[in-house]
Design a protein around this motif. Structure first.
Motif, PDB file in Angstrom:
ATOM      1  N   ASP A 143       0.983  -1.206  -0.048  1.00 18.10           N
ATOM      2  CA  ASP A 143       0.173   0.093  -0.088  1.00 18.10           C
ATOM      3  C   ASP A 143       0.975   1.306   0.205  1.00 18.10           C
ATOM      4  OD1 ASP A 143      -2.457  -1.514   0.159  1.00 18.10           O
ATOM      5  OD2 ASP A 143      -1.871  -1.969   2.306  1.00 18.10           O
ATOM      6  N   VAL A 144       0.892   1.909  -1.104  1.00 15.61           N
ATOM      7  CA  VAL A 144       1.698   3.136  -1.260  1.00 15.61           C
ATOM      8  C   VAL A 144       0.960   4.256  -1.560  1.00 15.61           C
ATOM      9  CG1 VAL A 144       3.954   4.012  -2.240  1.00 15.61           C
ATOM     10  CG2 VAL A 144       3.510   1.597  -1.712  1.00 15.61           C
ATOM     11  N   LEU A 145       1.233   5.449  -1.242  1.00  9.31           N
ATOM     12  CA  LEU A 145       0.763   6.894  -1.563  1.00  9.31           C
ATOM     13  C   LEU A 145       1.404   7.060  -2.752  1.00  9.31           C
ATOM     14  CD1 LEU A 145       0.576   8.681   1.623  1.00  9.31           C
ATOM     15  CD2 LEU A 145      -1.448   7.921   0.508  1.00  9.31           C
ATOM     16  N   THR A 146       0.513   7.158  -4.107  1.00  7.67           N
ATOM     17  CA  THR A 146       1.161   7.551  -5.315  1.00  7.67           C
ATOM     18  C   THR A 146       0.493   8.618  -6.008  1.00  7.67           C
ATOM     19  OG1 THR A 146      -0.272   5.878  -6.472  1.00  7.67           O
ATOM     20  CG2 THR A 146       2.190   5.292  -5.931  1.00  7.67           C
ATOM     21  N   HIS A 172       4.447   5.067   8.336  1.00  3.09           N
ATOM     22  CA  HIS A 172       5.517   5.336   7.303  1.00  3.09           C
ATOM     23  C   HIS A 172       4.997   5.780   5.882  1.00  3.09           C
ATOM     24  CE1 HIS A 172       8.688   4.454   9.921  1.00  3.09           C
ATOM     25  NE2 HIS A 172       8.089   3.247  10.319  1.00  3.09           N
ATOM     26  N   ILE A 173       3.908   5.093   5.525  1.00  3.31           N
ATOM     27  CA  ILE A 173       3.526   5.620   4.158  1.00  3.31           C
ATOM     28  C   ILE A 173       3.345   6.989   3.856  1.00  3.31           C
ATOM     29  CG2 ILE A 173       1.481   5.553   2.587  1.00  3.31           C
ATOM     30  CD1 ILE A 173       0.996   2.562   3.579  1.00  3.31           C
ATOM     31  N   GLY A 174       3.002   7.883   5.086  1.00  9.25           N
ATOM     32  CA  GLY A 174       2.941   9.300   4.893  1.00  9.25           C
ATOM     33  C   GLY A 174       4.145  10.030   5.065  1.00  9.25           C
ATOM     34  N   ALA A 175       5.143   9.409   5.076  1.00 11.09           N
ATOM     35  CA  ALA A 175       6.467  10.001   4.933  1.00 11.09           C
ATOM     36  C   ALA A 175       6.866  10.394   3.523  1.00 11.09           C
ATOM     37  CB  ALA A 175       7.679   9.136   5.502  1.00 11.09           C
ATOM     38  N   TYR A 176       6.625   9.615   2.462  1.00  9.95           N
ATOM     39  CA  TYR A 176       6.754   9.785   1.062  1.00  9.95           C
ATOM     40  C   TYR A 176       5.452   9.694   0.400  1.00  9.95           C
ATOM     41  CZ  TYR A 176      11.569   8.986   2.776  1.00  9.95           C
ATOM     42  OH  TYR A 176      12.668   8.847   3.524  1.00  9.95           O
ATOM     43  N   HIS A 231      21.189   4.127   4.171  1.00  7.01           N
ATOM     44  CA  HIS A 231      20.839   5.646   3.723  1.00  7.01           C
ATOM     45  C   HIS A 231      19.739   6.207   4.438  1.00  7.01           C
ATOM     46  CE1 HIS A 231      22.868   5.082  -0.304  1.00  7.01           C
ATOM     47  NE2 HIS A 231      22.414   3.711  -0.128  1.00  7.01           N
ATOM     48  N   ARG A 232      19.592   5.791   5.605  1.00  7.26           N
ATOM     49  CA  ARG A 232      18.671   6.543   6.655  1.00  7.26           C
ATOM     50  C   ARG A 232      17.485   6.566   6.223  1.00  7.26           C
ATOM     51  NH1 ARG A 232      22.672  10.210   9.998  1.00  7.26           N
ATOM     52  NH2 ARG A 232      24.267   8.631  10.688  1.00  7.26           N
ATOM     53  N   LEU A 233      16.491   5.621   5.413  1.00  7.90           N
ATOM     54  CA  LEU A 233      15.490   6.034   4.701  1.00  7.90           C
ATOM     55  C   LEU A 233      14.369   5.701   5.700  1.00  7.90           C
ATOM     56  CD1 LEU A 233      16.373   4.366   1.170  1.00  7.90           C
ATOM     57  CD2 LEU A 233      16.113   6.987   2.023  1.00  7.90           C
ATOM     58  N   LEU A 234      13.236   6.114   5.480  1.00  7.79           N
ATOM     59  CA  LEU A 234      12.086   5.715   6.272  1.00  7.79           C
ATOM     60  C   LEU A 234      11.290   4.565   5.590  1.00  7.79           C
ATOM     61  CD1 LEU A 234      10.596   9.251   7.540  1.00  7.79           C
ATOM     62  CD2 LEU A 234      11.740   7.257   8.859  1.00  7.79           C
ATOM     63  N   ALA A 235      11.602   4.613   4.063  1.00  6.37           N
ATOM     64  CA  ALA A 235      11.041   3.739   3.247  1.00  6.37           C
ATOM     65  C   ALA A 235      11.680   3.391   1.855  1.00  6.37           C
ATOM     66  CB  ALA A 235       9.252   4.038   3.164  1.00  6.37           C
ATOM     67  N   MET A 236      11.886   2.495   1.252  1.00 10.30           N
ATOM     68  CA  MET A 236      12.620   2.511   0.035  1.00 10.30           C
ATOM     69  C   MET A 236      11.564   1.759  -1.012  1.00 10.30           C
ATOM     70  SD  MET A 236      16.213   0.940  -0.592  1.00 10.30           S
ATOM     71  CE  MET A 236      15.899  -0.867   0.162  1.00 10.30           C
ATOM     72  N   PRO A 237      11.512   2.145  -2.171  1.00  8.82           N
ATOM     73  CA  PRO A 237      10.758   1.655  -3.130  1.00  8.82           C
ATOM     74  C   PRO A 237      11.168   0.039  -3.601  1.00  8.82           C
ATOM     75  CG  PRO A 237      10.956   3.732  -3.852  1.00  8.82           C
ATOM     76  CD  PRO A 237      12.119   3.357  -2.732  1.00  8.82           C
ATOM     77  N   ASP A 241      11.678  -5.369 -12.948  1.00 11.66           N
ATOM     78  CA  ASP A 241      12.475  -4.907 -14.113  1.00 11.66           C
ATOM     79  C   ASP A 241      12.053  -3.673 -14.888  1.00 11.66           C
ATOM     80  OD1 ASP A 241      14.117  -6.982 -12.919  1.00 11.66           O
ATOM     81  OD2 ASP A 241      13.175  -8.494 -14.278  1.00 11.66           O
ATOM     82  N   ASP A 242      10.695  -3.502 -15.102  1.00 16.54           N
ATOM     83  CA  ASP A 242      10.044  -2.258 -15.830  1.00 16.54           C
ATOM     84  C   ASP A 242      10.059  -1.008 -15.246  1.00 16.54           C
ATOM     85  OD1 ASP A 242       9.908  -4.120 -18.123  1.00 16.54           O
ATOM     86  OD2 ASP A 242       7.792  -5.026 -17.472  1.00 16.54           O
ATOM     87  N   GLY A 243      10.632  -1.255 -13.968  1.00 18.80           N
ATOM     88  CA  GLY A 243      10.422   0.237 -13.079  1.00 18.80           C
ATOM     89  C   GLY A 243       8.928   0.514 -12.561  1.00 18.80           C
ATOM     90  N   ARG A 244       8.128  -0.472 -12.479  1.00 15.99           N
ATOM     91  CA  ARG A 244       6.957  -0.394 -11.880  1.00 15.99           C
ATOM     92  C   ARG A 244       7.115  -0.633 -10.396  1.00 15.99           C
ATOM     93  NH1 ARG A 244       4.744  -3.046 -16.571  1.00 15.99           N
ATOM     94  NH2 ARG A 244       5.542  -4.843 -15.706  1.00 15.99           N
ATOM     95  N   LEU A 245       6.380   0.266  -9.567  1.00 14.48           N
ATOM     96  CA  LEU A 245       6.450   0.364  -8.328  1.00 14.48           C
ATOM     97  C   LEU A 245       5.539  -0.627  -7.666  1.00 14.48           C
ATOM     98  CD1 LEU A 245       7.421   1.868  -5.450  1.00 14.48           C
ATOM     99  CD2 LEU A 245       5.328   3.272  -5.770  1.00 14.48           C
ATOM    100  N   LEU A 246       6.033  -1.696  -6.718  1.00 16.75           N
ATOM    101  CA  LEU A 246       5.509  -2.726  -6.149  1.00 16.75           C
ATOM    102  C   LEU A 246       5.036  -2.652  -4.694  1.00 16.75           C
ATOM    103  CD1 LEU A 246       7.549  -5.793  -7.610  1.00 16.75           C
ATOM    104  CD2 LEU A 246       5.529  -4.909  -8.453  1.00 16.75           C
ATOM    105  N   GLY A 247       5.811  -1.726  -4.179  1.00 17.11           N
ATOM    106  CA  GLY A 247       5.423  -1.453  -2.700  1.00 17.11           C
ATOM    107  C   GLY A 247       6.616  -0.862  -2.201  1.00 17.11           C
ATOM    108  N   ILE A 248       7.047  -0.886  -0.877  1.00 18.60           N
ATOM    109  CA  ILE A 248       7.927  -0.094  -0.094  1.00 18.60           C
ATOM    110  C   ILE A 248       8.448  -1.041   1.127  1.00 18.60           C
ATOM    111  CG2 ILE A 248       7.201   2.108  -0.329  1.00 18.60           C
ATOM    112  CD1 ILE A 248       6.088   2.406   2.168  1.00 18.60           C
ATOM    113  N   LEU A 249       9.674  -0.743   1.299  1.00 15.99           N
ATOM    114  CA  LEU A 249      10.159  -1.624   2.329  1.00 15.99           C
ATOM    115  C   LEU A 249      10.475  -0.510   3.477  1.00 15.99           C
ATOM    116  CD1 LEU A 249      11.521  -4.311   3.452  1.00 15.99           C
ATOM    117  CD2 LEU A 249      13.623  -3.449   2.742  1.00 15.99           C
ATOM    118  N   THR A 250       9.942  -0.618   4.642  1.00 15.68           N
ATOM    119  CA  THR A 250       9.967   0.485   5.853  1.00 15.68           C
ATOM    120  C   THR A 250      11.019   0.195   6.492  1.00 15.68           C
ATOM    121  OG1 THR A 250       8.363  -0.670   7.283  1.00 15.68           O
ATOM    122  CG2 THR A 250       7.457   0.648   5.659  1.00 15.68           C
TER     123      THR A 250
END
Length: 460
Positions: A143-146, A172-176, A231-237, A241-250
């Motif tokens: 579940d990602v905000l896009t 964490h979804i609200g961070a990015y 990289h001190r990320l709150l979430a990483m996409p 292979d086609d660059g489509r966003l599948l989700g995030i690792l928090t």
């Protein structure tokens, strides 16, 4: 008549269930707010008590608690609770946590739960379950905000509001907010703060940061977690292979993965397979199964030490005093190797050392090994002198110590990096394995040195 929860006895979960009122459960939740203590008390309940607890606890409260429980306790609880109730709680959980619990269940237990979960959510969960358990995608939040990059800030906020009912609750979804094109390909990221504070007519394209750190779905979970932390990320996409966003690792998921991996590495360094359950829940049979394979492997590996000693039987008979120093020599080599592998594996786990650094590692450890060898040779000379073994044997011990320490330094510096290159966990070579390898080769070095330096062994 149900007993009153307001007595002088401390309220534990079993007693709260026995009281049998939602108020008692609420009181227990207030009193026992530590997830670890909750897990311990849940683990002590019978199946009937689990089922009764499921009836007393509201779904939202049960989901909130299940999200904080140790995995094995959450799994046992879902096994005990009636399917309909368990499915309701699963539906209220974040998708990645629900998938984690389902993955730990047997297929025959999993399917009825998935069938009882709302169809739309079940599709998401089944998709997560298709990924390998050790992959980044298995732990991602789908579940990602896009937003569409072509809209204004006001339009983007409107898009977020339109989709808010479809998104799971996740701090964490609200961070990015991630900008995607019409096909769902990731085009950049903007912080939710920047989006909200921007002027309403500001194009999202001006707010988006196009250079985004991403990972592939099949990336090993440990590597993915290290990237998030580094990289001190709150979430990483997570993108395909086609660059489509599948989700995030928090960052929370990354921390959990890092903790699990650190525990597994510590167990492997002791020459045992990871338990996969808390130690106090492990039966003697499980402990035996996890340890015996490695003990047998090390037994076979150590057997060649006896073979080496048998091969040099004539040398030992000719100079019996050589046997006095065998424990000292092989112990020094094993300890040297263990020190290096422990330090090196930790540096590798934090991504401070990679295969390309093998040259630097070798130079550093061989220089250190030279200093260590000199100190140990001096100590060996003193020990040999106190035993009164004579000059030639003293020299043999000192030279052998130098050679063994340098040899241990060499193989302990190279093997972990080589195993990582071959995609084998380097933790398996530390501790007992390195000691076993060095024991036999150290004896060969010792007896070969003795044949060269001791006149009594000439011609043998």
């Amino acid at each position: 008549m149900s007993p009153s929860p307001t007595t002088s006895q401390p309220l534990d979960l079993r007693r709260a269930v026995a009281i049998g009122t939602p108020k008692a459960i609420d009181l227990w939740l207030d009193v026992v707010d530590d997830p670890r203590h909750r897990s311990d008390q849940l683990a002590e309940l019978t199946a009937a008590e689990h089922a009764r607890l499921g009836e007393l606890m509201p779904v939202a409260v049960a989901a909130e608690m299940a999200d904080t429980l140790a995995l094995h306790v959450a799994v046992d609880t879902f096994r005990a609770v009636p399917t309909r109730r368990a499915a309701d709680v699963l539906a209220a959980l974040e998708s990645d946590r629900a998938a984690e619990i389902l993955r730990a269940l047997d297929p025959v237990e999993r399917e009825p739960l998935l069938a009882a979960v709302p169809a739309e959510h079940a599709i998401v969960l089944r998709d997560l379950l298709t990924w390998p358990a050790a992959s980044a995608a298995a732990h991602m939040a789908p579940d990602v905000l896009t937003v569409d990059r072509s809209v204004t800030a006001a339009g983007a906020i409107a898009q977020v509001r339109d989709h808010r009912a479809k998104l799971r609750q996740d701090a964490h979804i609200g961070a990015y907010v991630f900008a995607v094109d019409g096909d769902g390909r990731l085009e950049g990221v903007v912080s939710f703060r920047d989006l909200v504070l921007a002027d309403a007519d500001t194009p999202v394209a001006e707010l988006v940061e196009p250079d985004v750190i991403t990972i592939a779905p099949l990336t090993d979970q440990e590597e993915a977690a290290r990237t998030v932390v580094a990289h001190r990320l709150l979430a990483m996409p997570v993108v395909d292979d086609d660059g489509r966003l599948l989700g995030i690792l928090t960052s929370d998921d990354a921390s959990d993965i890092a903790e699990v991996e650190a525990t597994e590495d510590a167990e492997r360094q002791g020459g045992s397979q990871p338990l996969e359950v808390p130690y106090l829940r492990a039966s003697p049979l499980l402990l035996w199964r996890k340890r015996i394979v490695w003990l047998l492997v090390l037994f076979v590996a150590a057997a060649y030490t006896g073979t080496v000693m048998q091969a040099f039987e004539d040398e030992l008979e000719a100079v019996v005093v050589l046997a006095f120093f065998i424990p000292l020599l092989i112990g020094t080599g094993g300890n040297t190797g263990t020190q290096i592998t422990t330090t090196l594996i930790r540096a590798m786990s934090t991504d401070n050392v990679r295969m390309r650094d093998v040259g630097r590692v070798l130079r550093k450890e061989m220089a250190t090994g030279t200093l260590v060898a000199a100190a140990m040779a001096a100590a060996g000379l003193v020990r040999a002198w106190t035993l009164g073994v004579g000059g030639p044997v003293m020299l043999t011990v000192a030279v052998a110590l130098v050679a063994i320490v340098l040899w241990a330094s060499l193989i302990s510096s190279v093997i972990p990096l080589l195993l990582r290159k071959l995609r084998v966990d380097p933790a398996v070579v530390s501790g007992p394995m390195i000691s076993t390898i060095v024991d036999g080769t150290g004896l060969i070095i010792y007896f070969t040195t003795a044949k060269v330096l001791l006149p009594e062994l000439a011609g043998l």
